[in-house]
Design an enzyme around this catalytic site. Structure first.
Site, short mmCIF file in Angstrom:
data_model
loop_
_atom_site.label_atom_id
_atom_site.label_comp_id
_atom_site.label_asym_id
_atom_site.label_seq_id
_atom_site.Cartn_x
_atom_site.Cartn_y
_atom_site.Cartn_z
N CYS A 1 49.25 54.82 44.16
CA CYS A 1 49.70 53.61 44.84
C CYS A 1 51.21 53.69 45.10
O CYS A 1 51.97 54.20 44.29
CB CYS A 1 49.42 52.33 44.07
SG CYS A 1 47.70 52.06 43.73
N HIS B 1 31.53 87.83 30.96
CA HIS B 1 31.01 87.03 29.84
C HIS B 1 30.27 85.78 30.33
O HIS B 1 30.26 84.76 29.66
CB HIS B 1 32.15 86.64 28.90
CG HIS B 1 32.78 87.84 28.24
ND1 HIS B 1 32.18 88.52 27.21
CD2 HIS B 1 33.94 88.48 28.51
CE1 HIS B 1 32.96 89.55 26.86
NE2 HIS B 1 34.03 89.54 27.64
N LYS C 1 49.23 61.95 45.13
CA LYS C 1 50.29 62.87 44.73
C LYS C 1 50.73 62.66 43.29
O LYS C 1 50.97 63.60 42.55
CB LYS C 1 51.47 62.66 45.67
CG LYS C 1 52.67 63.54 45.40
CD LYS C 1 52.41 64.93 45.90
CE LYS C 1 53.54 65.88 45.63
NZ LYS C 1 53.06 67.27 45.67
N ARG D 1 51.01 58.78 48.07
CA ARG D 1 50.72 58.30 46.72
C ARG D 1 49.35 57.63 46.62
O ARG D 1 48.87 57.32 45.53
CB ARG D 1 51.79 57.29 46.28
CG ARG D 1 53.18 57.87 46.23
CD ARG D 1 54.18 56.80 45.84
NE ARG D 1 53.93 56.33 44.50
CZ ARG D 1 54.52 56.83 43.41
NH1 ARG D 1 55.40 57.80 43.53
NH2 ARG D 1 54.24 56.35 42.23
N GLU E 1 41.22 72.05 45.98
CA GLU E 1 41.90 70.78 46.24
C GLU E 1 41.96 70.45 47.73
O GLU E 1 41.73 69.31 48.12
CB GLU E 1 43.32 70.87 45.67
CG GLU E 1 44.16 69.64 45.82
CD GLU E 1 45.55 69.82 45.24
OE1 GLU E 1 46.02 70.98 45.13
OE2 GLU E 1 46.20 68.82 44.90
N TRP F 1 45.68 53.59 45.92
CA TRP F 1 44.72 54.58 45.38
C TRP F 1 43.87 53.79 44.40
O TRP F 1 44.34 53.39 43.34
CB TRP F 1 45.48 55.71 44.69
CG TRP F 1 44.62 56.85 44.27
CD1 TRP F 1 44.27 57.93 45.03
CD2 TRP F 1 44.00 57.04 42.99
NE1 TRP F 1 43.47 58.77 44.29
CE2 TRP F 1 43.28 58.26 43.04
CE3 TRP F 1 43.97 56.30 41.80
CZ2 TRP F 1 42.55 58.75 41.96
CZ3 TRP F 1 43.24 56.79 40.73
CH2 TRP F 1 42.55 58.01 40.82
N LYS G 1 44.34 75.32 44.24
CA LYS G 1 44.76 75.04 45.62
C LYS G 1 43.56 75.07 46.55
O LYS G 1 43.41 74.21 47.41
CB LYS G 1 45.78 76.06 46.11
CG LYS G 1 47.21 75.99 45.68
CD LYS G 1 48.01 74.81 46.12
CE LYS G 1 47.84 73.67 45.16
NZ LYS G 1 48.85 73.54 44.14
N GLU H 1 45.81 78.84 39.56
CA GLU H 1 46.49 78.04 40.58
C GLU H 1 45.89 78.30 41.97
O GLU H 1 45.72 77.37 42.77
CB GLU H 1 48.00 78.36 40.56
CG GLU H 1 48.84 77.69 41.62
CD GLU H 1 48.81 76.17 41.57
OE1 GLU H 1 48.28 75.59 40.60
OE2 GLU H 1 49.29 75.55 42.54
N ASN I 1 51.60 48.69 41.19
CA ASN I 1 51.17 50.06 40.92
C ASN I 1 51.03 50.20 39.42
O ASN I 1 51.97 49.88 38.69
CB ASN I 1 52.23 51.05 41.46
CG ASN I 1 51.96 52.47 41.02
OD1 ASN I 1 50.82 52.86 40.83
ND2 ASN I 1 53.02 53.25 40.87
N GLY I 2 49.88 50.66 38.97
CA GLY I 2 49.64 50.81 37.53
C GLY I 2 48.26 50.28 37.20
O GLY I 2 47.42 50.09 38.09
O1 M6R Z 1 53.90 65.55 39.15
P1 M6R Z 1 53.20 66.49 38.22
O2 M6R Z 1 53.71 67.88 38.31
O3 M6R Z 1 53.21 66.01 36.80
O4 M6R Z 1 51.69 66.50 38.71
C1 M6R Z 1 50.69 67.16 37.98
C2 M6R Z 1 49.45 67.35 38.81
O5 M6R Z 1 48.92 66.10 39.17
C3 M6R Z 1 49.72 68.14 40.08
O6 M6R Z 1 50.32 69.36 39.79
C4 M6R Z 1 48.41 68.40 40.84
O7 M6R Z 1 47.58 69.23 40.10
C5 M6R Z 1 48.74 69.03 42.19
N1 M6R Z 1 48.60 68.05 43.21
C6 M6R Z 1 47.90 70.19 42.54
O8 M6R Z 1 48.30 70.73 43.76
#
Ligand code: M6R
Length: 579
Positions: free
Chosen positions: A2, A475, A574, A27, A459, A71, A456, A452, A97-98
């Site tokens: 949010c 395994h 985000k 956000r 995601e 969100w 990516k 990673e 937000n929260g």
């Molecule tokens: O702001 P942060 O680095 O703490 O965020 C952690 C994760 O939410 C963030 O890295 C998320 O996994 C990414 N959007 C992935 O691309």
């Protein structure tokens, strides 16, 4: 999650709020809404994304207003659950937000006292509580309301006939922008960049009384002064600048993000924290967790210092025996789990350090030291340049601890990152876009790189992807290998090369197509795999960086081929400010 924004000044609030919400859309993007204040409160709110709506045509009158992009946590995304929320009489409007953890109980009590609720949200209880406490003074009403709230909030409230915005925060970010006879409030700095570079970060427990002439901040009933800080991000950094997507722009900004983070260096406080640590615990989530794992591999082998890496969301629920230095790695500095984990480490008497991209973010208020990465604003939900900048920051810590072991490599690594940005990966994209499942494998520090790469891919392309330590495939996951299950193998020279080549041959024998990342000129590897993507033949650390960038591009191009919503992948936001 949010985004909230507020404006008070001489200009019409609506266009400023709408522009601000567009900047904050990363956000959360389930719905959006604004409210402006005159003799009454006018509200416009709608399901969907502000960037795809006719929001430009909205013309609520008034020079005071608040806005929200959501969100969803409580209540599905629809027009009614969109913020702002109003009280029974429509005299108070709130954006939040929260998460209000005790909202069920509060809602029950408010209904018993005769309040009528319209939405399923937790936020609406705030509007009704303010209504109960509002006897002509909004500041007093918010002051009387917040002690009832358990959970996290950054909120903005307005009331009819009252020419001010009252803001409050606890465990959710809120920053004020100081203009010329006008003030702004927002969840982060991005909407403020259009208007001012002077900001005030509110602290947990602060309540701010904001008028066009200035702001008064109260903490535990006392008036307090918070410093005015200058933002060093510029508005252009937060725009797409001709790129199709923020993510692509941010991928291309990585040489600079790395270089700038190295150039900014490490201050004396952080240097001393690192030199005096006899063990290090890193807490992080998502992509940041992966950079922390890379740090572990390199720091333990080079510095011979014990490093443990914990998923922040798990760490809070058990109490491992830790001491020494605890490091929170977080791009946003606002991830609720990471902040909670760091506080837990603090309670264990650890010295604490934040590695973050956002000046003034919540994590920086909790830790003993901060190492600021210099990636600039990252808008795409997928972390890219912040990942590279985190690695730059973390590698500097190793460098300090190991007497300059990376001096040479850190000064030119950005050049190699630049070199791989234009790699031809079309064949690999063609293979991945048709796949239902993809495996990413590597060894040593390339194992977290493969984690990673898989994150990516899933995601932003929504193709199921798993990262594995290459030796682990047999395994269990071998059972899933088929001629339509691509395996992306990271196979640079070095101590793991021979065993990686053996693993690749085993995968090949199961007829799974292989995309291999190896160094330029490695014809042995190129011959046994289906698609070979060359990386510059340099230092291992640089290969960690360049292979990561290629995997970002592979995910990006695959997602483009599948016509995904790159910058706003489904169900994500985000900044994850709820646990
Ligand atoms: O702001 P942060 O680095 O703490 O965020 C952690 C994760 O939410 C963030 O890295 C998320 O996994 C990414 N959007 C992935 O691309």
């Amino acid at each position: 999650m949010c985004g909230i924004v507020g404006y008070i000044g001489r200009r019409e609030a609506t266009p400023i709020l709408i522009q601000g919400l567009k900047r904050l859309e990363y956000r959360g993007y389930d719905s959006f809404g604004i409210a402006t204040v005159g003799s009454s409160i006018e509200v416009f709110k709608k399901q969907g994304r502000i960037s795809e709506s006719e929001a430009g045509a909205v013309s609520l009158a008034g020079c005071i207003g608040i806005g929200h992009t959501r969100w969803a946590t409580h209540g599905e995304p629809n027009d009614i659950n969109a913020h702002p929320h109003i009280d029974c009489r429509g005299g108070v409007a709130v954006v939040h937000n929260g998460v209000i953890e005790n909202f069920t109980e509060l809602k029950r009590q408010l209904i018993e006292r005769g309040h009528t609720f319209r939405s399923d949200t937790d936020t609406e209880v705030i509007a009704h509580l303010i209504e109960e406490h509002h006897h002509g003074d909004l500041l007093e009403a918010v002051r009387a309301t917040v002690p009832h709230l358990r959970g996290s909030y950054a909120l903005l409230a307005v009331a009819a006939h009252d020419r001010r915005i009252v803001a409050a925060r606890d465990c959710s970010p809120l920053v004020l922008g100081i203009g010329d006879s006008e003030l702004f409030a927002a969840s982060d700095m991005t909407p403020l960049l259009d208007h001012t570079e002077r900001v005030v970060f509110l602290e947990d427990g602060d309540i701010a009384d904001i008028s066009a002439d200035g702001v008064e901040i109260y903490h535990q009933g006392e008036k307090v002064q918070r410093p005015v800080e200058l933002i060093d991000w510029c508005v252009e950094d937060a725009r797409k600048g001709g790129f199709a997507h923020y993510m692509l722009k941010e991928i291309f900004e990585q040489p600079q993000a790395f270089y700038e983070t190295i150039r900014a260096g490490v201050d004396e406080t952080v240097r001393n924290l690192v030199l005096s640590a006899d063990e290090v615990t890193l807490v992080a989530c998502g992509t940041s967790y992966h950079t922390a794992l890379i740090f572990k591999y390199l720091a333990e082998s080079l510095c011979r210092i014990p490093v443990r890496v914990e998923l922040a969301s798990e760490f809070k629920y058990y109490t491992p025996p830790i001491s020494g230095l605890a490091v929170a790695v977080t791009q946003s500095g606002e991830t609720a789990d990471t902040i909670a984990a760091l506080k837990m480490a603090k309670a264990h008497n650890c010295i604490t350090l934040a590695i973050t991209n956002v000046q003034g973010s919540t994590i920086t208020r909790v830790t003993d030291g901060t190492l600021l990465m210099r990636a600039g604003p990252e808008i795409g939900v997928a972390a890219t340049k912040s990942y590279i900048a985190q690695l730059a920051a973390l590698m500097q810590l190793i460098n300090i601890r190991c007497g300059g072991v990376f001096d040479e490599v850190l000064s030119h690594a950005h050049l190699a990152i630049g070199e791989v940005l234009m790699r031809d990966i079309q064949d690999a994209v063609a293979l991945c876009r048709g796949a239902e499942h993809i495996f990413f494998v590597g060894r040593g520090p390339f194992y977290p790189v493969s984690l990673e790469g898989a994150l990516k891919m899933k995601e932003i392309s929504y193709v199921h992807a798993e990262g594995y330590a290459a030796g682990e495939l047999k395994h269990g996951p071998f059972a899933l290998l088929t001629p339509v299950t691509p395996v992306v193998a990271i196979c640079p020279p070095g101590s793991t090369y021979g065993v990686m080549v053996s693993n690749i041959k085993e995968i090949k024998a199961r007829r799974a197509p292989i995309i291999a990342l190896g160094v330029d000129g490695d014809s042995e590897l190129a011959e046994i795999v289906d698609i070979f993507i060359p990386l510059p033949d340099t230092h291992l650390l640089v290969q960690v960086l360049t292979s990561s960038v290629v995997l970002q591009l592979l995910a990006y191009r695959t997602a483009c081929a599948l016509q995904r919503d790159i910058d706003r992948p489904r169900n994500l936001a985000k900044s994850v400010t709820v646990e």
